[in-house]
Design a protein around this motif. Structure first.
Motif, short mmCIF file in Angstrom:
data_model
loop_
_atom_site.label_atom_id
_atom_site.label_comp_id
_atom_site.label_asym_id
_atom_site.label_seq_id
_atom_site.Cartn_x
_atom_site.Cartn_y
_atom_site.Cartn_z
N GLN A 111 0.81 -1.22 0.00
CA GLN A 111 0.00 0.00 0.00
C GLN A 111 0.84 1.27 0.00
OE1 GLN A 111 -1.77 -1.86 3.03
NE2 GLN A 111 -3.19 -2.87 1.65
N LYS A 112 2.03 1.19 0.53
CA LYS A 112 2.93 2.35 0.58
C LYS A 112 4.28 1.94 0.02
CE LYS A 112 0.72 4.27 4.67
NZ LYS A 112 0.88 4.67 6.05
N PRO A 113 4.48 2.11 -1.29
CA PRO A 113 5.72 1.62 -1.90
C PRO A 113 7.00 2.30 -1.41
CG PRO A 113 4.32 2.73 -3.51
CD PRO A 113 3.55 2.67 -2.23
N THR A 114 6.88 3.40 -0.69
CA THR A 114 8.08 4.03 -0.13
C THR A 114 8.37 3.53 1.29
OG1 THR A 114 6.80 5.92 0.67
CG2 THR A 114 7.79 6.12 -1.52
N LEU A 115 7.68 2.47 1.69
CA LEU A 115 7.87 1.88 3.01
C LEU A 115 8.48 0.49 2.86
CD1 LEU A 115 7.38 2.01 6.12
CD2 LEU A 115 5.17 0.94 5.65
N GLY A 116 9.67 0.30 3.42
CA GLY A 116 10.30 -1.01 3.44
C GLY A 116 10.07 -1.67 4.79
N ILE A 117 9.83 -2.97 4.77
CA ILE A 117 9.53 -3.72 5.99
C ILE A 117 10.55 -4.85 6.12
CG2 ILE A 117 7.82 -5.10 7.23
CD1 ILE A 117 5.69 -3.57 5.50
N LEU A 118 11.23 -4.88 7.24
CA LEU A 118 12.23 -5.90 7.54
C LEU A 118 11.77 -6.65 8.79
CD1 LEU A 118 15.12 -7.19 7.39
CD2 LEU A 118 15.88 -5.25 8.78
N ARG A 119 11.63 -7.96 8.68
CA ARG A 119 11.38 -8.80 9.86
C ARG A 119 12.65 -9.61 10.08
NH1 ARG A 119 7.99 -12.79 10.67
NH2 ARG A 119 8.02 -13.48 8.51
N TRP A 120 13.13 -9.58 11.34
CA TRP A 120 14.35 -10.29 11.64
C TRP A 120 14.32 -10.83 13.06
CZ3 TRP A 120 18.98 -6.34 11.66
CH2 TRP A 120 18.58 -5.10 12.15
N ARG A 121 15.06 -11.88 13.26
CA ARG A 121 15.16 -12.54 14.57
C ARG A 121 16.46 -12.10 15.22
NH1 ARG A 121 15.80 -19.06 15.59
NH2 ARG A 121 15.54 -18.99 17.86
N TRP A 122 16.34 -11.62 16.45
CA TRP A 122 17.52 -11.22 17.22
C TRP A 122 17.74 -12.25 18.32
CZ3 TRP A 122 16.65 -5.38 18.70
CH2 TRP A 122 16.57 -4.61 17.53
N GLN A 123 18.97 -12.72 18.43
CA GLN A 123 19.36 -13.61 19.51
C GLN A 123 20.63 -13.06 20.14
OE1 GLN A 123 19.22 -16.95 16.57
NE2 GLN A 123 18.60 -18.11 18.39
N LEU A 124 20.63 -13.02 21.46
CA LEU A 124 21.83 -12.65 22.21
C LEU A 124 22.39 -13.92 22.82
CD1 LEU A 124 21.14 -9.40 24.30
CD2 LEU A 124 22.63 -9.68 22.31
N PHE A 125 23.71 -14.06 22.72
CA PHE A 125 24.39 -15.21 23.29
C PHE A 125 25.52 -14.74 24.20
CE2 PHE A 125 22.60 -16.73 19.31
CZ PHE A 125 22.03 -17.94 19.69
N THR A 126 25.76 -15.50 25.26
CA THR A 126 26.91 -15.24 26.12
C THR A 126 28.16 -15.75 25.41
OG1 THR A 126 26.81 -17.39 27.23
CG2 THR A 126 25.48 -15.59 28.19
N ALA A 127 29.32 -15.41 25.96
CA ALA A 127 30.59 -15.89 25.39
C ALA A 127 30.67 -17.41 25.42
CB ALA A 127 31.76 -15.28 26.16
N GLU A 128 29.92 -18.04 26.32
CA GLU A 128 29.90 -19.50 26.43
C GLU A 128 28.88 -20.13 25.49
OE1 GLU A 128 31.61 -17.42 29.49
OE2 GLU A 128 29.44 -17.44 29.24
N GLY A 129 28.17 -19.30 24.69
CA GLY A 129 27.21 -19.81 23.73
C GLY A 129 25.81 -20.02 24.27
N GLN A 130 25.54 -19.54 25.47
CA GLN A 130 24.20 -19.70 26.04
C GLN A 130 23.29 -18.57 25.54
OE1 GLN A 130 25.62 -19.64 30.14
NE2 GLN A 130 24.84 -21.72 30.37
N GLU A 131 22.12 -18.94 25.08
CA GLU A 131 21.17 -17.95 24.57
C GLU A 131 20.53 -17.19 25.73
OE1 GLU A 131 17.80 -17.87 21.13
OE2 GLU A 131 17.61 -19.43 22.65
N ALA A 132 20.56 -15.87 25.65
CA ALA A 132 19.99 -15.03 26.71
C ALA A 132 18.77 -14.24 26.24
CB ALA A 132 21.06 -14.06 27.22
N LEU A 133 18.58 -14.11 24.94
CA LEU A 133 17.44 -13.37 24.40
C LEU A 133 17.09 -13.94 23.04
CD1 LEU A 133 15.49 -10.84 24.39
CD2 LEU A 133 17.32 -9.64 23.18
N ASP A 134 15.80 -14.02 22.76
CA ASP A 134 15.31 -14.43 21.45
C ASP A 134 14.04 -13.64 21.19
OD1 ASP A 134 14.63 -15.71 19.09
OD2 ASP A 134 14.40 -17.69 19.99
#
Length: 146
Positions: A111-134
């Motif tokens: 409907q609005k060709p000057t509007l771009g939409i980005l969907r993305w998944r954010w994950q935070l990991f500790t230095a040990e590889g443990q997931e802290a946020l998704d």
């Protein structure tokens, strides 16, 4: 990054970001003043065995990394929201966090060709590889008309 540089399946990394006790305390005292975020002595006796960052602070740290890695100097101007926020592991002072952002969808609004939409998944990991946020974020971009 510019909107045109994003594509589905792309992974963007950022970090590390070192979490300090002073930062955890400052954020919590201002925005989430629960004892397990603000009182190290009481937190040491609590369920998590020590001070933990607010989940909202964890989201803010991810936002910082996403801006540093991809949104700075882009056409991004807003977000209509995030979905499916999970904190599988608490963030603690001393953690070194890294962001992995995975692009899910990139499209122009029908409907609005000057509007771009980005969907993305954010994950935070500790230095040990443990997931802290998704979470799944949506970012909006102002684009030039074709």
């Amino acid at each position: 990054m510019k909107f045109a540089e994003f594509h589905p399946g792309q992974q963007i990394s950022a970090g590390p970001y070192e979490v300090t006790e002073a930062e955890v305390l400052q954020f919590a005292r201002a925005y989430d003043p629960q004892w397990f975020h603000t009182d190290p002595a009481a937190a040491a006796q609590g369920r998590f065995g020590g001070l933990i960052a607010s989940g909202w602070h964890t989201c803010a740290m991810a936002m910082r990394l996403a801006v540093d890695a991809a949104l700075h100097d882009s056409e991004s101007f807003a977000s209509p929201g995030v979905a499916n926020i999970r904190w599988p592991r608490p963030v603690r002072p001393g953690d070194r966090l890294s962001l992995r952002a995975t692009v899910i969808e990139v499209r122009r609004s029908s409907q609005k060709p000057t509007l771009g939409i980005l969907r993305w998944r954010w994950q935070l990991f500790t230095a040990e590889g443990q997931e802290a946020l998704d979470l799944e974020a949506t970012s909006l971009f102002k684009l030039a008309a074709d």
